[in-house]
Design an enzyme around this catalytic site. Structure first.
Site, PDB file in Angstrom:
ATOM      1  N   HIS A   1     -11.009   8.822   8.023  1.00 24.89           N
ATOM      2  CA  HIS A   1     -10.805   7.267   8.032  1.00 24.89           C
ATOM      3  C   HIS A   1     -10.317   6.985   9.350  1.00 24.89           C
ATOM      4  O   HIS A   1     -10.707   5.887   9.976  1.00 24.89           O
ATOM      5  CB  HIS A   1      -9.828   6.935   7.033  1.00 24.89           C
ATOM      6  CG  HIS A   1      -9.435   5.533   6.661  1.00 24.89           C
ATOM      7  ND1 HIS A   1     -10.425   4.405   6.590  1.00 24.89           N
ATOM      8  CD2 HIS A   1      -8.275   4.774   6.939  1.00 24.89           C
ATOM      9  CE1 HIS A   1     -10.170   3.312   6.665  1.00 24.89           C
ATOM     10  NE2 HIS A   1      -8.492   3.501   6.843  1.00 24.89           N
TER      11      HIS A   1
ATOM     12  N   HIS B   1      -8.582   9.044   4.235  1.00 21.28           N
ATOM     13  CA  HIS B   1      -8.295   7.959   3.232  1.00 21.28           C
ATOM     14  C   HIS B   1      -8.637   8.674   1.972  1.00 21.28           C
ATOM     15  O   HIS B   1      -9.814   9.257   1.692  1.00 21.28           O
ATOM     16  CB  HIS B   1      -9.007   6.811   3.260  1.00 21.28           C
ATOM     17  CG  HIS B   1      -8.490   5.516   2.590  1.00 21.28           C
ATOM     18  ND1 HIS B   1      -8.552   5.589   1.318  1.00 21.28           N
ATOM     19  CD2 HIS B   1      -8.001   4.550   3.121  1.00 21.28           C
ATOM     20  CE1 HIS B   1      -8.132   4.429   1.036  1.00 21.28           C
ATOM     21  NE2 HIS B   1      -7.635   3.505   2.190  1.00 21.28           N
TER      22      HIS B   1
ATOM     23  N   ARG C   1      -0.705   8.638   2.798  1.00 22.60           N
ATOM     24  CA  ARG C   1      -1.863   9.119   2.443  1.00 22.60           C
ATOM     25  C   ARG C   1      -2.355  10.475   2.579  1.00 22.60           C
ATOM     26  O   ARG C   1      -3.156  10.999   1.524  1.00 22.60           O
ATOM     27  CB  ARG C   1      -2.982   8.178   3.800  1.00 22.60           C
ATOM     28  CG  ARG C   1      -3.241   7.062   3.378  1.00 22.60           C
ATOM     29  CD  ARG C   1      -4.234   6.252   4.505  1.00 22.60           C
ATOM     30  NE  ARG C   1      -4.112   5.077   4.021  1.00 22.60           N
ATOM     31  CZ  ARG C   1      -4.574   3.908   4.922  1.00 22.60           C
ATOM     32  NH1 ARG C   1      -5.182   4.262   5.964  1.00 22.60           N
ATOM     33  NH2 ARG C   1      -4.648   2.691   4.638  1.00 22.60           N
TER      34      ARG C   1
ATOM     35  N   ARG D   1      -0.818   7.761   9.794  1.00 21.89           N
ATOM     36  CA  ARG D   1      -0.630   6.155  10.173  1.00 21.89           C
ATOM     37  C   ARG D   1      -0.258   5.830   8.675  1.00 21.89           C
ATOM     38  O   ARG D   1      -0.822   5.720   7.681  1.00 21.89           O
ATOM     39  CB  ARG D   1      -1.910   5.637  10.590  1.00 21.89           C
ATOM     40  CG  ARG D   1      -1.830   4.092  10.842  1.00 21.89           C
ATOM     41  CD  ARG D   1      -3.013   3.379  11.207  1.00 21.89           C
ATOM     42  NE  ARG D   1      -4.006   3.602  10.671  1.00 21.89           N
ATOM     43  CZ  ARG D   1      -4.829   2.903   9.766  1.00 21.89           C
ATOM     44  NH1 ARG D   1      -4.024   2.136   8.965  1.00 21.89           N
ATOM     45  NH2 ARG D   1      -5.894   3.264   8.969  1.00 21.89           N
TER      46      ARG D   1
ATOM     47  N   GLU E   1       0.801  -1.299   0.005  1.00 29.98           N
ATOM     48  CA  GLU E   1      -0.047  -0.014  -0.010  1.00 29.98           C
ATOM     49  C   GLU E   1       0.860   1.298  -0.186  1.00 29.98           C
ATOM     50  O   GLU E   1       2.267   1.085  -0.023  1.00 29.98           O
ATOM     51  CB  GLU E   1      -1.040   0.027   1.223  1.00 29.98           C
ATOM     52  CG  GLU E   1      -1.954  -1.088   1.112  1.00 29.98           C
ATOM     53  CD  GLU E   1      -3.107  -1.109   2.242  1.00 29.98           C
ATOM     54  OE1 GLU E   1      -3.462  -0.038   2.468  1.00 29.98           O
ATOM     55  OE2 GLU E   1      -3.185  -2.049   2.928  1.00 29.98           O
TER      56      GLU E   1
HETATM   57  C1  SIN Z   1      -7.243   0.420   3.027  1.00 37.12           C
HETATM   58  O1  SIN Z   1      -7.443  -0.965   2.828  1.00 37.12           O
HETATM   59  O2  SIN Z   1      -6.799   0.979   2.125  1.00 37.12           O
HETATM   60  C2  SIN Z   1      -7.334   0.930   4.634  1.00 37.12           C
HETATM   61  C3  SIN Z   1      -6.454   0.137   5.185  1.00 37.12           C
HETATM   62  C4  SIN Z   1      -5.811   0.779   6.482  1.00 37.12           C
HETATM   63  O3  SIN Z   1      -6.613   1.778   6.552  1.00 37.12           O
HETATM   64  O4  SIN Z   1      -4.762   0.768   6.796  1.00 37.12           O
END
Ligand code: SIN
Length: 428
Positions: A334, A230, A271, A369, A113
């Site tokens: 988020h 998010h 993010r 985070r 990610e």
């Molecule tokens: C996501 O799947 O993008 C969210 C996972 C997270 O908040 O760490």
């Protein structure tokens, strides 16, 4: 007023609350309450996955990625502690029956990610949170020392004159009855604050109750302005919770596009950076969303069906076919990095009061985070809180206090007065 007595009171039944309960010694009777249904926690909603230290060679990289995403405001010792305990946490989950995706060699498969320098996230399709939390819940339901009570709201925390926490006043949402739950130790695991925002991926019932109650009693909290947005939730004009389009979709190759169909940001930046870029793009275009193209995901339709079936299904229900066109997305609240100030064992500033999961601020996330660190952090520090409680072993027999209705009314009056005084003071 009815009174109940427990060794431990846990307020919240998400991954943190449940894992804390499961790691208490079986001789301790614990009462686990939650505001909604037992499956109404954000832990159930987590899509992307859970981070793990793949091998010792990645310890520095994982540490650096977490710190960089957090703008180096993280507590380095807490970050190191989380990383050091990540592997055993995943192994324990597997021992509970949690299934993670596997590679061709049968070993764990890893996805990636934003802000991760390498793939280090284990996952179960696009519903990792549900897979983990439902196993924890089933395990907790089998334990005879744990009483789980849904639809129960914390009204207030109870404290002794010396500042030690005694438990909480709770309301049974269905009957409306308020009762007192006394406990040797109380654990706040009430989740985040998304219910306070118009657009959030969180359950609407999550309104920062633990932080609010702690603050009202002068228990220290940190970084209340550290709120994470998010970058990609499915755009809709409907009211209610926003549907997340997991960051792992971008980790696997999905691209963000502007109105002209052009990329405008590196999709795998942290993010907060991607969210800011999307907002800037929307401002320039006078638009209320940007587009996300899932057709560029590596492995194409096969990967989409295997790894992201829930996202494909939900988009279809909302009238979007991810196989044939980009989908509209918009940032939404988020996660909450701030919270009740706690140490590596979940201890707060008040004796016998603990805070775990999104409710607490132990410094692990810094200002922002890193993706997929939330479930891991919740599980590890909740387990550590349970160990600390077991060590201190203040049991329900310890509770000498017996609040009468009159004393409780005096407490509520004192709290009101204090809020009035503080509001008056701030207004000056
Ligand atoms: C996501 O799947 O993008 C969210 C996972 C997270 O908040 O760490």
């Amino acid at each position: 007023m009815r009174r109940e007595f427990f060794d431990v009171l846990i307020i919240g039944a998400g991954a943190a609350g449940l894992n804390c309960a499961l790691h208490l010694p079986e001789r301790m009777q614990a009462f686990v309450v939650c505001k909604g249904g037992l499956k109404e926690s954000d832990s159930f909603l987590a899509q992307g996955g859970i981070c793990v230290l793949r091998d010792e060679g990645d310890a520095q990289g994982y540490f650096e990625d977490t710190m960089r995403a957090g703008h180096y405001e993280n507590d380095p010792d807490t970050v190191r502690c989380m990383i050091a305990h990540s592997r055993e946490t995943i192994e324990e989950l597997i021992s509970f029956g949690v299934r993670f995706a596997r590679g061709e060699d049968g070993g764990l498969a890893y996805t990636r990610e934003g802000a991760h320098s390498r793939p280090r996230i284990v996952f179960h399709a696009d519903c990792t949170g549900k897979e983990i939390t439902s196993h924890l819940l089933r395990a907790a339901q089998r334990r005879t020392n744990l009483a789980l009570r849904p639809y129960t709201t914390m009204v207030d925390l109870l404290f002794a004159a010396d500042g030690a926490c005694l438990g909480a006043a709770l309301r049974d949402n269905r009957s409306g009855e308020v009762f007192l739950a006394y406990a040797g130790n109380t654990v706040l695991a009430t989740g985040g604050v998304g219910g306070l925002f118009a657009h959030s991926t969180n359950y609407r019932i999550l309104t920062g109750d633990g932080v609010g109650a702690a603050l009202a009693h002068g228990v220290a909290a940190d970084h209340l302005d550290y709120v994470q947005f998010h970058p990609t939730t499915l755009y809709t004009q409907k009211r209610g919770r926003r549907f997340l389009i997991s960051e792992s979709v971008r980790g696997e190759g999905a691209q963000l596009l502007n109105g002209a169909g052009e990329r405008f940001v590196d999709e795998l930046l942290p993010r907060d950076v991607v969210t800011a870029a999307i907002r800037e793009q929307m401002r320039r275009e006078g638009s209320d969303h940007v587009m996300l193209d899932l057709r560029t995901v590596r492995g194409g339709a096969h990967t989409l069906m295997q790894h992201f079936p829930g996202i494909v299904r939900r988009c279809r229900q909302e009238g979007f076919d991810v196989f044939s066109a980009p989908i509209p997305v918009v940032p939404a609240q988020h996660y909450f990095m701030g919270g009740v100030k706690s140490d590596l064992s979940g201890r707060t500033g008040a004796p016998h009061l603990y805070a775990v999961g999104e409710t607490c601020c132990n410094g692990v996330h810094g200002r922002n985070r890193l993706a997929s660190n939330s479930l891991l952090e919740a599980l590890i520090f909740a387990r550590r809180a349970a160990a600390d409680i077991a060590k201190g072993a203040r049991a329900s027999g310890w509770v000498q206090w017996d609040y009468t209705q009159k004393q409780l009314a005096a407490l509520v009056r004192a709290r009101r007065e204090r809020v009035k005084r503080e509001t008056h003071h701030e207004g000056k």
